[in-house]
Enzyme design. Structure first.
Site, short mmCIF file in Angstrom:
data_model
loop_
_atom_site.label_atom_id
_atom_site.label_comp_id
_atom_site.label_asym_id
_atom_site.label_seq_id
_atom_site.Cartn_x
_atom_site.Cartn_y
_atom_site.Cartn_z
N GLU A 1 -13.95 4.23 15.83
CA GLU A 1 -13.48 3.20 14.83
C GLU A 1 -13.47 3.57 13.49
O GLU A 1 -12.32 3.27 12.87
CB GLU A 1 -14.15 2.17 15.46
CG GLU A 1 -13.87 0.90 14.79
CD GLU A 1 -12.59 0.16 15.27
OE1 GLU A 1 -12.02 -0.94 14.70
OE2 GLU A 1 -12.04 0.85 16.19
N THR B 1 4.97 -2.40 14.80
CA THR B 1 3.76 -2.08 14.83
C THR B 1 3.04 -2.17 16.26
O THR B 1 2.13 -1.54 16.21
CB THR B 1 3.01 -2.68 13.67
OG1 THR B 1 1.74 -1.85 13.38
CG2 THR B 1 2.81 -4.02 13.95
#
Length: 528
Positions: A390, A516
């Site tokens: 992450e 997106t």
């Protein structure tokens, strides 16, 4: 630099081809474009339709598996929790996974899933919700998902027998949703509040909004205006965007084209000079070049702002870890102080530079984009699972005995080992392949898909995992975000799928542009 073994192999390839390979250490050898040519020589192969079809079918099978798990258990709800086989509703209980899955099911040509979704969408009541609504998340998932499905079906990408009324319902429901959301823009500036409550038409009272949540609405809302003839939708989003395209005060634009992260809703001024291409800022920059692709005749000013940001990014934010100077990551900034840390979310950046370089005929942007793709690829190949974390850093002040070996070898160390089914690295592989034609990126995408399938598949779906650098990914978190269907599966499939009108083009003929959330929207202007 870790090209010594590659250099030996490449020498043999170049000798066979009658070419002279530059010597290590030479300027040409160090050049990014030259490095890419070496990789092409090493990894390029004749296109293998059988292999590509096998890989595409494997992704398609994984999509169907995840869909069946979701739909059989959570039809009408937002997300499946695959570990516990329960349902979760973080997106207003409108069926986010179904709407996000529609455009992927269409490009995969899965008739029965498309029919199921088309039967479901007309039943959604977008005028009411018991929970807070995110204008940004609702726009990129629900509004874009329905508009994309409508465009793909109207263009007969997949003809669905007997579903014409439900196809039109996609547009009707898009207008219903936009009508419900529009009051978010009722502010002194027209900059919307992001967190709203439909039932009493109020907001959460927040006085600021972020760069990405303001700047990632215009593509979807403008498209809705263009296909309905109602200029109101696009005008709302463009007015909000105008404060980002003409930022004030000027000192909150620390580098040309690169701005702060928070904007005052009441007066439109930037409140900080902190930013970069990380989450919270990312899709603002993404949409600048995509608006130009959408309609180059109307949105050249968006292109100009993207060029400013891209040039400043290459000049100021490009960063090379001390232990691996061959890698390129993007730093963020606080005023003019750089922060050597990044995120999985940021790894869309390579794909965005590649798209910009392709449509603007700028090889320097393409080369830089490929360097960013290579850096994000390293975050995947460096972990035990073969999946990137992450968040990560290459700030040497954070290197200690616990991570020194990892940093010296890989050029970064992990600051948050979570993997939340994020698509950004796969997204950039997709653009790299479509722009360059280099099958190396197909192989990288396949490796990533295999790792994701092996590590995150559990129960009737796929789940976040706690630690990408632990055996089997550590533990499951029982969260299957709807963007698994919209993005991870779509990019993993399209990179191996045959050419099609909605695929990204490298010949100035982009007839579609991806939002997106990876929903393709048909362009309104001449293809670029």
């Amino acid at each position: 630099m870790r090209l010594s073994s590659l250099y030996v192999a490449a020498m043999a390839v170049y000798q066979v081809c009658g070419l002279i390979l530059p010597q290590p250490g030479s300027a040409k050898y160090e050049d990014l474009a030259a490095k890419d040519r070496y990789l092409r020589a090493l990894h390029s192969r004749a296109v293998n339709p059988t292999l590509e079809q096998e890989r595409a079918n494997a992704v398609k099978d994984a999509f169907v598996f995840a869909w069946n798990g979701y739909f059989s258990t959570c039809k009408g709800q937002d997300e499946l929790e695959p570990v516990t086989n329960t349902c979760n509703n973080p997106r207003n209980n409108w069926g986010a996974s179904a709407v996000d899955a529609l455009s992927t099911a269409l490009v995969m040509e899965i008739q029965d899933i498309v029919t199921d979704i088309l039967d479901y969408i007309p039943t959604i009541d977008f005028t009411t919700s018991a929970t807070q609504v995110s204008l940004f998340e609702t726009t990129i998932r629900y509004l874009a998902g329905m508009l994309s499905g409508y465009a793909l079906l109207r263009e007969e990408i997949l003809t669905v027998t007997g579903s014409t009324p439900n196809i039109e319902a996609l547009l009707t429901q898009s207008q219903s949703l936009a009508g419900s959301l529009s009051f978010a823009f009722d502010t002194p500036t027209g900059i919307p509040s992001n967190n709203i409550y439909l039932n009493n038409r109020t907001t959460d009272g927040e006085t600021v909004n972020s760069l990405a949540t303001i700047g990632s609405l215009v593509l979807e809302w403008q498209h809705l205006s263009d296909i309905t003839g109602n200029a109101t939708y696009g005008a709302l989003a463009q007015k909000a965007e105008s404060y980002l395209l003409n930022p004030e005060p000027t000192y909150n634009e620390p580098f040309p084209g690169l701005v702060g992260s928070e904007v005052n809703i009441s007066n439109g001024v930037f409140l900080d000079a902190t930013g970069g291409w990380n989450g919270g800022d990312d899709s603002f920059y993404e949409y600048l070049i995509k608006m130009y692709v959408y309609d180059s005749s109307r949105f050249s000013n968006y292109r100009d702002r993207w060029v400013l940001a891209a040039d400043s990014t290459m000049k100021y934010l490009a960063s090379h870890p001390s232990s691996r100077p061959d890698l390129t990551f993007l730093a963020s900034y606080v005023n003019t102080t750089f922060v050597n840390a990044s995120e999985h979310l940021t790894c869309f950046d390579g794909g965005n530079f590649l798209l910009g370089g392709s449509v603007l005929d700028r090889q320097d942007y393409i080369d830089f984009g490929l360097a960013l793709v290579n850096g994000c690829h390293d975050t995947y190949t460096s972990t035990l699972t073969g999946i990137g974390p992450e968040t990560f850093s290459w700030n040497t002040s954070g290197v200690d005995s616990s991570n020194q070996f990892f940093y010296e070898k890989n050029g970064f160390y992990i600051t948050n080992p979570l993997y939340d089914l994020r698509p950004e690295v796969m997204e950039s592989y997709y653009y790299a392949y479509r722009i360059t034609g280099n099958t190396l990126y197909q192989d990288w995408a396949w490796d990533a898909f295999v790792a994701i399938n092996a590590t995150t598949r559990v129960g009737n779906g796929f789940s976040e995992v706690s630690d990408v650098n632990a055996v089997n990914g550590g533990s499951f978190g029982s969260l299957q975000e709807s963007f698994l269907f919209a993005e991870v599966m779509k990019y993993s499939y399209l990179i191996h799928a045959p050419d099609a009108p909605f695929q990204v083009s490298n010949d100035y003929q982009n007839k579609w542009v991806f939002n997106t959330e990876a929903h393709p929207l048909i362009v309104a202007g001449p293809p670029v």
